[in-house]
Design a protein around this motif. Sequence first.
Motif, PDB file in Angstrom:
ATOM      1  N   LEU A  33     -17.710  14.616  34.678  1.00  0.00           N
ATOM      2  CA  LEU A  33     -16.348  14.398  35.158  1.00  0.00           C
ATOM      3  C   LEU A  33     -16.045  15.258  36.392  1.00  0.00           C
ATOM      4  O   LEU A  33     -15.431  14.792  37.349  1.00  0.00           O
ATOM      5  N   LYS A  34     -16.490  16.504  36.352  1.00  0.00           N
ATOM      6  CA  LYS A  34     -16.203  17.399  37.479  1.00  0.00           C
ATOM      7  C   LYS A  34     -16.997  17.038  38.722  1.00  0.00           C
ATOM      8  O   LYS A  34     -16.590  17.381  39.838  1.00  0.00           O
ATOM      9  N   ASN A  35     -18.110  16.333  38.535  1.00  0.00           N
ATOM     10  CA  ASN A  35     -18.950  15.978  39.678  1.00  0.00           C
ATOM     11  C   ASN A  35     -18.913  14.488  40.008  1.00  0.00           C
ATOM     12  O   ASN A  35     -19.621  14.044  40.919  1.00  0.00           O
TER      13      ASN A  35
ATOM     14  N   ARG B 232     -18.682   4.098  36.168  1.00  0.00           N
ATOM     15  CA  ARG B 232     -17.872   5.095  36.888  1.00  0.00           C
ATOM     16  C   ARG B 232     -16.514   4.515  37.266  1.00  0.00           C
ATOM     17  O   ARG B 232     -15.470   5.154  37.066  1.00  0.00           O
TER      18      ARG B 232
ATOM     19  N   GLU C 282     -20.250  19.358  26.998  1.00  0.00           N
ATOM     20  CA  GLU C 282     -20.861  19.845  28.232  1.00  0.00           C
ATOM     21  C   GLU C 282     -21.221  18.708  29.181  1.00  0.00           C
ATOM     22  O   GLU C 282     -20.981  18.785  30.384  1.00  0.00           O
TER      23      GLU C 282
ATOM     24  N   SER D 296      -6.028  13.094  35.182  1.00  0.00           N
ATOM     25  CA  SER D 296      -6.629  13.376  36.490  1.00  0.00           C
ATOM     26  C   SER D 296      -7.753  14.403  36.426  1.00  0.00           C
ATOM     27  O   SER D 296      -8.519  14.533  37.374  1.00  0.00           O
ATOM     28  N   GLY D 297      -7.869  15.137  35.325  1.00  0.00           N
ATOM     29  CA  GLY D 297      -8.863  16.200  35.269  1.00  0.00           C
ATOM     30  C   GLY D 297      -9.775  16.119  34.067  1.00  0.00           C
ATOM     31  O   GLY D 297      -9.507  15.404  33.087  1.00  0.00           O
ATOM     32  N   ALA D 298     -10.859  16.876  34.134  1.00  0.00           N
ATOM     33  CA  ALA D 298     -11.878  16.850  33.083  1.00  0.00           C
ATOM     34  C   ALA D 298     -11.329  17.322  31.740  1.00  0.00           C
ATOM     35  O   ALA D 298     -11.633  16.729  30.696  1.00  0.00           O
ATOM     36  N   GLU D 299     -10.519  18.371  31.739  1.00  0.00           N
ATOM     37  CA  GLU D 299     -10.046  18.917  30.460  1.00  0.00           C
ATOM     38  C   GLU D 299      -9.100  17.951  29.752  1.00  0.00           C
ATOM     39  O   GLU D 299      -9.124  17.835  28.522  1.00  0.00           O
TER      40      GLU D 299
ATOM     41  N   GLN E  60     -19.934  15.601  29.310  1.00  0.00           N
ATOM     42  CA  GLN E  60     -18.728  14.979  29.852  1.00  0.00           C
ATOM     43  C   GLN E  60     -18.069  15.868  30.904  1.00  0.00           C
ATOM     44  O   GLN E  60     -17.648  15.383  31.953  1.00  0.00           O
ATOM     45  N   ARG E  61     -17.981  17.169  30.609  1.00  0.00           N
ATOM     46  CA  ARG E  61     -17.329  18.078  31.555  1.00  0.00           C
ATOM     47  C   ARG E  61     -18.087  18.105  32.879  1.00  0.00           C
ATOM     48  O   ARG E  61     -17.483  18.023  33.955  1.00  0.00           O
ATOM     49  N   PHE E  62     -19.411  18.218  32.821  1.00  0.00           N
ATOM     50  CA  PHE E  62     -20.201  18.270  34.042  1.00  0.00           C
ATOM     51  C   PHE E  62     -20.059  16.979  34.852  1.00  0.00           C
ATOM     52  O   PHE E  62     -19.820  17.008  36.068  1.00  0.00           O
TER      53      PHE E  62
END
Length: 201
Positions: free
Chosen positions: A185-187, A145, A179, A158-161, A181-183
Amino acid sequence: MSAAFDRDALLDAFDSIGRAAAGAGAKLQIAVYGGSALMLASNFRFATEDVDVSKLEYPLPDWLDHATAEIAARNGWDPNWFNDQVAFHLSPLADHAADHLEFGTFPRDGTTPGLEVSVPSAAYLLALKLKAFRVTDPVRGETERLDILNLMKVVGISGAEEAIALLGRYFPVSAASPEKQRFLLKNMDLEGGADAPEYPR
């Protein structure tokens, strides 16, 4: 679990490999990945348990086999501390010149160099970390992490996208179904990174 080692110990090991190569009249060129690359080139990773290198030619030459075994015995490291298992996970889209940085030659004592080491760029290393995304690993998750968090700061993401777009540059198949990675990264907890991460330092 393998014994961890620090940057100075790894540099000393590279000196030994470079000396062995020069003594055998050989020249070994490797790229180093993962935690060992971060330990060498960043200001935010201080230990690792092995060295992931680019694909080696098998069978290994006797001088390299003997040198790595002697280093392992001398330091109490895992016999497989120097390995190319990461090669399977590298991107065929990565260009050695554009996506790697020269790190140095070994030994560092001014004698004939037998080892040349490079490291991946921060962007490519981040993409490799995002592809594996082991932040839920009970043993290495926290280290992973922090590596991802610090590399995102270095690269300016700085963001998931944005992170997924970077992943797609090197691993388009993974980025097509991001899916996980997006989940994650956002959490992901965004606390605890270095105040001023550098790569290369």
